[in-house]
Design a protein around this motif. Structure first.
Motif, PDB file in Angstrom:
ATOM      1  N   GLN A 132       0.821  -1.210   0.000  1.00 38.16           N
ATOM      2  CA  GLN A 132       0.000   0.000   0.000  1.00 38.16           C
ATOM      3  C   GLN A 132       0.857   1.263   0.000  1.00 38.16           C
ATOM      4  O   GLN A 132       0.567   2.231  -0.716  1.00 38.16           O
ATOM      5  N   ALA A 148      -2.986  12.467   1.368  1.00 37.64           N
ATOM      6  CA  ALA A 148      -2.071  11.355   1.122  1.00 37.64           C
ATOM      7  C   ALA A 148      -1.031  11.261   2.230  1.00 37.64           C
ATOM      8  O   ALA A 148      -0.643  10.162   2.654  1.00 37.64           O
ATOM      9  N   ALA A 151      -0.486   8.042   4.501  1.00 35.99           N
ATOM     10  CA  ALA A 151       0.830   7.399   4.528  1.00 35.99           C
ATOM     11  C   ALA A 151       1.354   7.297   5.961  1.00 35.99           C
ATOM     12  O   ALA A 151       1.944   6.278   6.347  1.00 35.99           O
ATOM     13  N   MET A 176       1.639   4.474  -3.067  1.00 40.31           N
ATOM     14  CA  MET A 176       1.337   5.879  -2.797  1.00 40.31           C
ATOM     15  C   MET A 176       2.453   6.823  -3.217  1.00 40.31           C
ATOM     16  O   MET A 176       2.330   8.035  -3.049  1.00 40.31           O
ATOM     17  N   LEU A 231       5.111  11.495  -2.646  1.00 45.13           N
ATOM     18  CA  LEU A 231       3.727  11.103  -2.441  1.00 45.13           C
ATOM     19  C   LEU A 231       2.855  11.547  -3.607  1.00 45.13           C
ATOM     20  O   LEU A 231       3.005  12.654  -4.136  1.00 45.13           O
TER      21      LEU A 231
END
Length: 213
Positions: free
Chosen positions: A73, A97, A101, A77, A84
Motif C-alpha cells: 500500500q 495522502a 501514509a 502511494m 507522495l
C-alpha cells in the motif's frame, strides 16, 4: 588501532610483508619478503569448525501477510522519485495522502514490533564432507524432478543444533508453519552443508566509521 585490525582482518600484522598485503614496491630487492607461515595439518584439524548459521523464522504468518500488505500500500502511494502521489480530485474533507501514509507507516511499525517478538532463530551446523556423502546416499531421491520433501525434512533434522530437532519435530513444524518459514529452515540447512568454508564477513558500511575512531 590499525584499519586492518578494526575490520576484523584475521591476519596478524607481523605476518604481512612490509607495506601491506602487496608488499612495499620501494623496498630493496636484495631483502627477502616475509611470507605467512602455512598452518600444519594438525593446526588445521585443531582449529577448523563446521559452518553454522541461524535461520530467521517469523512464527506469525498472519503478521507477515499484514506486513507485506502495508508495504504494498505504501509503495503504491509514491511515484518513481519517492514522492507522495496526491489525488487531484480529492476534496478538502478527504484524508490527505500524507496523513494516510503516516497512518500506514504507524501501523507498519506496530506490526514490525509484534513480528520481532515472534521471531525464532534456530541454529544449524553443516555436516562434514563424509557425513554429507553418507546422508545423501541414504536419503537423496533418485531421478530428475524427484520429490525432495522427505530429503529436506531429514536434512533439517540432521543439521539443527539449537534446538535439536527429530524428524518427527520437523514434520510437526510443517503442519504448523507456513511455506515461507519452512523454506527458511530448509535453505539454512542446505547453506551450511553446501559451503565447505566461510569468508570473513565485512562490516556494514554504517559501522566502518565507528571502528576507525
Amino acid at each position: 588501532m590499525s584499519t586492518d585490525q578494526s575490520l576484523g582482518d584475521p591476519t596478524p600484522p607481523d605476518a604481512l610483508p612490509a607495506g601491506g598485503a602487496f608488499g612495499n614496491p620501494n623496498a630493496p630487492t636484495d631483502q627477502p619478503t616475509p611470507v605467512r607461515r602455512q598452518l600444519t595439518i594438525e593446526e588445521v584439524l585443531a582449529s577448523a569448525k563446521l559452518p553454522e548459521k541461524h535461520a530467521r523464522v517469523c512464527l506469525r504468518a498472519d503478521l507477515q501477510a499484514r506486513h507485506d500488505d502495508l508495504i504494498a500500500q505504501l509503495a503504491a502511494m509514491v511515484n518513481a522519485q519517492g514522492e507522495l502521489i496526491e489525488d487531484p480530485e480529492a476534496s478538502a474533507a478527504d484524508v490527505s495522502a500524507a496523513s494516510r501514509a503516516q497512518a500506514l507507516n504507524d501501523e507498519l511499525a506496530a506490526v514490525r514490533r509484534e513480528m520481532t517478538s515472534a521471531m525464532w532463530f534456530p541454529l544449524f551446523r553443516g555436516l562434514s564432507t563424509d557425513e554429507l556423502a553418507v546422508f545423501n546416499k541414504r536419503h537423496e531421491p533418485k531421478g530428475d524432478g524427484a520429490d525432495m520433501t522427505d530429503y529436506n525434512v531429514q536434512l533439517v533434522a540432521a543439521c539443527a543444533v539449537e534446538p535439536t530437532m527429530s524428524v518427527g519435530d520437523v514434520k510437526a513444524l510443517r503442519k504448523k508453519l507456513g511455506a515461507r518459514a519452512m523454506r527458511e529452515l530448509t535453505n539454512t540447512a542446505h547453506e551450511v552443508c553446501a559451503r565447505g568454508g566461510v569468508d570473513v564477513p565485512k562490516l556494514p558500511a554504517s559501522l566502518l566509521n565507528l571502528t576507525r575512531q
